[in-house]
Design a protein around this motif. Structure first.
Motif, PDB file in Angstrom:
ATOM      1  N   TRP A 132       0.828  -1.202   0.000  1.00  0.00           N
ATOM      2  CA  TRP A 132       0.000   0.000   0.000  1.00  0.00           C
ATOM      3  C   TRP A 132       0.864   1.255   0.000  1.00  0.00           C
ATOM      4  O   TRP A 132       0.580   2.222  -0.719  1.00  0.00           O
ATOM      5  CB  TRP A 132      -0.905  -0.009   1.227  1.00  0.00           C
ATOM      6  N   LEU A 133       1.932   1.244   0.793  1.00  0.00           N
ATOM      7  CA  LEU A 133       2.809   2.412   0.886  1.00  0.00           C
ATOM      8  C   LEU A 133       3.474   2.698  -0.458  1.00  0.00           C
ATOM      9  O   LEU A 133       3.580   3.860  -0.880  1.00  0.00           O
ATOM     10  CB  LEU A 133       3.864   2.179   1.967  1.00  0.00           C
ATOM     11  N   VAL A 134       3.902   1.643  -1.148  1.00  0.00           N
ATOM     12  CA  VAL A 134       4.540   1.827  -2.459  1.00  0.00           C
ATOM     13  C   VAL A 134       3.532   2.347  -3.487  1.00  0.00           C
ATOM     14  O   VAL A 134       3.841   3.228  -4.300  1.00  0.00           O
ATOM     15  CB  VAL A 134       5.176   0.502  -2.926  1.00  0.00           C
ATOM     16  N   LEU A 135       2.312   1.815  -3.461  1.00  0.00           N
ATOM     17  CA  LEU A 135       1.315   2.185  -4.463  1.00  0.00           C
ATOM     18  C   LEU A 135       0.724   3.570  -4.217  1.00  0.00           C
ATOM     19  O   LEU A 135       0.460   4.319  -5.175  1.00  0.00           O
ATOM     20  CB  LEU A 135       0.188   1.143  -4.487  1.00  0.00           C
ATOM     21  N   PHE A 136       0.492   3.924  -2.961  1.00  0.00           N
ATOM     22  CA  PHE A 136      -0.243   5.145  -2.665  1.00  0.00           C
ATOM     23  C   PHE A 136       0.638   6.326  -2.280  1.00  0.00           C
ATOM     24  O   PHE A 136       0.149   7.461  -2.282  1.00  0.00           O
ATOM     25  CB  PHE A 136      -1.259   4.887  -1.549  1.00  0.00           C
ATOM     26  N   SER A 137       1.897   6.085  -1.948  1.00  0.00           N
ATOM     27  CA  SER A 137       2.762   7.218  -1.581  1.00  0.00           C
ATOM     28  C   SER A 137       2.863   8.256  -2.694  1.00  0.00           C
ATOM     29  O   SER A 137       2.750   9.467  -2.430  1.00  0.00           O
ATOM     30  CB  SER A 137       4.158   6.713  -1.191  1.00  0.00           C
ATOM     31  N   PRO A 138       3.085   7.853  -3.968  1.00  0.00           N
ATOM     32  CA  PRO A 138       3.146   8.880  -5.026  1.00  0.00           C
ATOM     33  C   PRO A 138       1.867   9.714  -5.104  1.00  0.00           C
ATOM     34  O   PRO A 138       1.927  10.948  -5.256  1.00  0.00           O
ATOM     35  CB  PRO A 138       3.366   8.057  -6.302  1.00  0.00           C
ATOM     36  N   LEU A 139       0.712   9.073  -4.985  1.00  0.00           N
ATOM     37  CA  LEU A 139      -0.550   9.798  -5.062  1.00  0.00           C
ATOM     38  C   LEU A 139      -0.706  10.753  -3.893  1.00  0.00           C
ATOM     39  O   LEU A 139      -1.076  11.930  -4.065  1.00  0.00           O
ATOM     40  CB  LEU A 139      -1.715   8.810  -5.095  1.00  0.00           C
ATOM     41  N   LEU A 140      -0.437  10.277  -2.688  1.00  0.00           N
ATOM     42  CA  LEU A 140      -0.599  11.121  -1.508  1.00  0.00           C
ATOM     43  C   LEU A 140       0.365  12.295  -1.514  1.00  0.00           C
ATOM     44  O   LEU A 140       0.001  13.431  -1.175  1.00  0.00           O
ATOM     45  CB  LEU A 140      -0.401  10.288  -0.240  1.00  0.00           C
ATOM     46  N   LEU A 141       1.604  12.037  -1.898  1.00  0.00           N
ATOM     47  CA  LEU A 141       2.621  13.084  -1.844  1.00  0.00           C
ATOM     48  C   LEU A 141       2.506  14.076  -2.995  1.00  0.00           C
ATOM     49  O   LEU A 141       2.922  15.229  -2.867  1.00  0.00           O
ATOM     50  CB  LEU A 141       4.022  12.455  -1.836  1.00  0.00           C
ATOM     51  N   LEU A 142       1.950  13.642  -4.111  1.00  0.00           N
ATOM     52  CA  LEU A 142       1.816  14.537  -5.261  1.00  0.00           C
ATOM     53  C   LEU A 142       0.518  15.331  -5.245  1.00  0.00           C
ATOM     54  O   LEU A 142       0.457  16.425  -5.816  1.00  0.00           O
ATOM     55  CB  LEU A 142       1.911  13.743  -6.568  1.00  0.00           C
ATOM     56  N   ALA A 143      -0.523  14.784  -4.621  1.00  0.00           N
ATOM     57  CA  ALA A 143      -1.836  15.448  -4.652  1.00  0.00           C
ATOM     58  C   ALA A 143      -2.270  15.991  -3.302  1.00  0.00           C
ATOM     59  O   ALA A 143      -3.178  16.822  -3.246  1.00  0.00           O
ATOM     60  CB  ALA A 143      -2.897  14.469  -5.168  1.00  0.00           C
ATOM     61  N   GLY A 144      -1.683  15.540  -2.211  1.00  0.00           N
ATOM     62  CA  GLY A 144      -2.112  15.993  -0.890  1.00  0.00           C
ATOM     63  C   GLY A 144      -1.772  17.450  -0.642  1.00  0.00           C
ATOM     64  O   GLY A 144      -0.773  17.970  -1.154  1.00  0.00           O
ATOM     65  N   ARG A 145      -2.603  18.108   0.175  1.00  0.00           N
ATOM     66  CA  ARG A 145      -2.381  19.522   0.468  1.00  0.00           C
ATOM     67  C   ARG A 145      -2.540  19.852   1.953  1.00  0.00           C
ATOM     68  O   ARG A 145      -2.040  20.881   2.402  1.00  0.00           O
ATOM     69  CB  ARG A 145      -3.341  20.399  -0.333  1.00  0.00           C
ATOM     70  N   GLY A 146      -3.249  19.037   2.706  1.00  0.00           N
ATOM     71  CA  GLY A 146      -3.545  19.385   4.092  1.00  0.00           C
ATOM     72  C   GLY A 146      -2.933  18.420   5.084  1.00  0.00           C
ATOM     73  O   GLY A 146      -2.266  17.444   4.736  1.00  0.00           O
ATOM     74  N   TRP A 147      -3.222  18.712   6.367  1.00  0.00           N
ATOM     75  CA  TRP A 147      -2.625  17.920   7.448  1.00  0.00           C
ATOM     76  C   TRP A 147      -3.163  16.497   7.468  1.00  0.00           C
ATOM     77  O   TRP A 147      -2.467  15.581   7.937  1.00  0.00           O
ATOM     78  CB  TRP A 147      -2.902  18.605   8.790  1.00  0.00           C
ATOM     79  N   LEU A 148      -4.376  16.274   6.976  1.00  0.00           N
ATOM     80  CA  LEU A 148      -4.958  14.935   7.008  1.00  0.00           C
ATOM     81  C   LEU A 148      -4.117  13.947   6.207  1.00  0.00           C
ATOM     82  O   LEU A 148      -3.833  12.829   6.659  1.00  0.00           O
ATOM     83  CB  LEU A 148      -6.387  14.989   6.467  1.00  0.00           C
ATOM     84  N   ILE A 149      -3.689  14.360   5.025  1.00  0.00           N
ATOM     85  CA  ILE A 149      -2.899  13.480   4.160  1.00  0.00           C
ATOM     86  C   ILE A 149      -1.469  13.373   4.674  1.00  0.00           C
ATOM     87  O   ILE A 149      -0.870  12.285   4.658  1.00  0.00           O
ATOM     88  CB  ILE A 149      -2.927  13.986   2.712  1.00  0.00           C
ATOM     89  N   SER A 150      -0.896  14.476   5.120  1.00  0.00           N
ATOM     90  CA  SER A 150       0.477  14.427   5.620  1.00  0.00           C
ATOM     91  C   SER A 150       0.581  13.534   6.850  1.00  0.00           C
ATOM     92  O   SER A 150       1.517  12.737   6.982  1.00  0.00           O
ATOM     93  CB  SER A 150       0.975  15.841   5.935  1.00  0.00           C
ATOM     94  N   LEU A 151      -0.403  13.633   7.750  1.00  0.00           N
ATOM     95  CA  LEU A 151      -0.395  12.774   8.932  1.00  0.00           C
ATOM     96  C   LEU A 151      -0.587  11.313   8.546  1.00  0.00           C
ATOM     97  O   LEU A 151       0.079  10.420   9.090  1.00  0.00           O
ATOM     98  CB  LEU A 151      -1.482  13.226   9.898  1.00  0.00           C
ATOM     99  N   LEU A 152      -1.495  11.053   7.605  1.00  0.00           N
ATOM    100  CA  LEU A 152      -1.742   9.682   7.165  1.00  0.00           C
ATOM    101  C   LEU A 152      -0.473   9.057   6.604  1.00  0.00           C
ATOM    102  O   LEU A 152      -0.154   7.901   6.915  1.00  0.00           O
ATOM    103  CB  LEU A 152      -2.844   9.669   6.104  1.00  0.00           C
ATOM    104  N   TRP A 153       0.267   9.798   5.791  1.00  0.00           N
ATOM    105  CA  TRP A 153       1.464   9.232   5.175  1.00  0.00           C
ATOM    106  C   TRP A 153       2.548   8.955   6.213  1.00  0.00           C
ATOM    107  O   TRP A 153       3.185   7.895   6.183  1.00  0.00           O
ATOM    108  CB  TRP A 153       2.004  10.182   4.106  1.00  0.00           C
ATOM    109  N   VAL A 154       2.744   9.878   7.133  1.00  0.00           N
ATOM    110  CA  VAL A 154       3.769   9.667   8.170  1.00  0.00           C
ATOM    111  C   VAL A 154       3.397   8.482   9.056  1.00  0.00           C
ATOM    112  O   VAL A 154       4.243   7.635   9.379  1.00  0.00           O
ATOM    113  CB  VAL A 154       3.944  10.952   9.017  1.00  0.00           C
ATOM    114  N   VAL A 155       2.123   8.384   9.437  1.00  0.00           N
ATOM    115  CA  VAL A 155       1.675   7.257  10.268  1.00  0.00           C
ATOM    116  C   VAL A 155       1.838   5.941   9.516  1.00  0.00           C
ATOM    117  O   VAL A 155       2.262   4.927  10.091  1.00  0.00           O
ATOM    118  CB  VAL A 155       0.212   7.464  10.703  1.00  0.00           C
ATOM    119  N   ALA A 156       1.506   5.927   8.216  1.00  0.00           N
ATOM    120  CA  ALA A 156       1.653   4.702   7.424  1.00  0.00           C
ATOM    121  C   ALA A 156       3.117   4.294   7.317  1.00  0.00           C
ATOM    122  O   ALA A 156       3.450   3.104   7.409  1.00  0.00           O
ATOM    123  CB  ALA A 156       1.057   4.917   6.035  1.00  0.00           C
ATOM    124  N   LEU A 157       3.997   5.265   7.125  1.00  0.00           N
ATOM    125  CA  LEU A 157       5.427   4.962   7.028  1.00  0.00           C
ATOM    126  C   LEU A 157       5.945   4.355   8.329  1.00  0.00           C
ATOM    127  O   LEU A 157       6.621   3.308   8.318  1.00  0.00           O
ATOM    128  CB  LEU A 157       6.183   6.246   6.699  1.00  0.00           C
TER     129      LEU A 157
END
Length: 389
Positions: A132-157
């Motif tokens: 999931w991290l490999v597949l969704f990291s590009p999408l989250l990091l390229l399209a995310g703008r707010g704290w919800l996505i940034s927190l989700l990515w850090v927690v997933a990592l």
């Protein structure tokens, strides 16, 4: 902004009546129908819960392939909605798109469990998390703008790294020292990535938030490690792990990360981050190899680490961070007083003394925070007016 607050400013002589009227007119133009959006949100939540309830009640009666097909179609529909909202700004382009992106990521994560349930397969949890991290990291990091996505990515990592560490520990053999040193340094990967991308992206606040969450998780991990070193004679990494060897590797890795952070950002913020990483490396190394199992020694090392964070907060104008530092040091002093006077707590006089000490430390900490906290308008770094890491 409420009329009560504006009237209070007028009565205090901070603004005149004309300014107050302009403020009211501006706030009226900028106001949003929060009540309407709240009702829409509640209605949407009710619809979603109803759908989930219907599906859950008839889960076994629905063929697995149908469930998977609906799951995939839902993911495709939300992806299309995100693509349609991509050029929009304001509420649609920023907030709603981030919410849909969050839902898409959660649906993607649950898809692997759904797939395993339908086809009766199983695997260690870190494997689907890593996919999931490999597949969704590009999408989250390229399209995310707010704290919800940034927190989700850090927690997933961090969650993926911890899950793999737990799975490896269950295999019976002690994880290699280099592996432990690298896993405990995972937050620094996110932090350095944020520093590298922040200045070259139009979404600077998003990368700043990733850096903040990564730095906060790193500081929390080091603090817990220092507390564990101070209250126990055992090795927090396991009886078979070589604490000294791990500490040396962490010292090297974290020192290199501090150097890289300073090269990436030589502003006041970058200097403060560098100081925090250097302090973490030194405190962690001393706590791992030194005789800091006594309450006083462990507390001094812990508070020295947080004092370095406090200096960084003053240097960069992080008012809220400084106040958190003062509160944490005050709590550690209170805990230390209770540890040193543990025998007295069995008597009424001991409880009275503990209460007096607690109140005294709290009052002193409050006054210290009010007196020395950076001003709200302090801007140590002209490039970053918010003064946040």
């Amino acid at each position: 902004m409420s009329d009560r607050k504006i009237n209070h400013w007028v009565n205090a002589g901070l603004i005149d009546s004309d300014t107050a009227e302009r403020l009211r007119a501006y706030e009226a133009d900028q106001s949003r129908p929060l009540g309407l959006w709240s009702l829409i949100g509640l209605g949407t939540l009710a619809i979603g819960l109803g759908i989930i309830s219907l599906v859950a009640a008839n889960w076994d009666a629905i063929p697995g392939t149908v469930r998977l097909a609906v799951h995939i179609l839902t993911i495709a529909a939300i992806s299309a909605a995100i693509f349609v909202l991509r050029p929009h700004n304001g509420f649609l382009g920023l907030y709603l798109k981030d919410v849909l992106l969050f839902i898409l990521a959660i649906l993607g994560a649950t898809f692997f469990g759904h797939l395993g349930q339908v086809y009766q397969t199983s695997s260690p949890i870190w494997q689907p998390m890593a996919i999931w991290l490999v597949l969704f990291s590009p999408l989250l990091l390229l399209a995310g703008r707010g704290w919800l996505i940034s927190l989700l990515w850090v927690v997933a990592l961090l969650g993926t790294a911890i899950a793999h560490w737990g799975w490896l520990a269950e295999q019976g053999d002690a994880p290699p020292s280099l592996y432990i040193a690298l896993v405990t340094s995972i937050p620094l990967v996110a932090l350095l990535s944020a520093l590298a991308c922040r200045g070259n992206s139009s979404r600077e606040p998003f990368w700043t938030q990733i850096g903040q969450f990564a730095l906060a998780s790193f500081v929390a991990g080091v603090s817990l490690k220092l507390i564990a070193d101070g209250v126990s004679n055992g090795n927090p990494f396991g009886a078979q792990a070589d604490a000294g060897k791990i500490a040396i590797m962490q010292l090297v890795i974290w020192a290199a990360a501090a150097s890289a952070a300073y090269r990436l950002d030589r502003s006041a913020t970058g200097t403060s981050i560098t100081a925090i990483l250097a302090a973490a490396a030194c405190a962690n190394f001393l706590g791992s190899i030194g005789p800091f199992t006594e309450p006083l020694a462990g507390a001094i090392l812990f508070m020295a680490f947080w004092a370095a964070i406090g200096w960084s907060a003053i240097y960069s104008g992080w008012r809220n961070v400084f106040q958190v530092v003062v509160a944490i040091i005050a709590l550690r002093l209170i805990a230390l007083s209770l540890e040193l006077a543990s025998n007295l707590l069995n008597s009424g006089l001991g409880l009275i003394v503990a209460g007096v000490i607690t109140i005294g430390i709290s009052v002193v900490a409050y006054r210290f925070s009010r007196a020395f906290a950076p001003a709200r308008s302090a801007t140590a770094d002209p490039v970053e007016p918010d003064g946040e890491p």
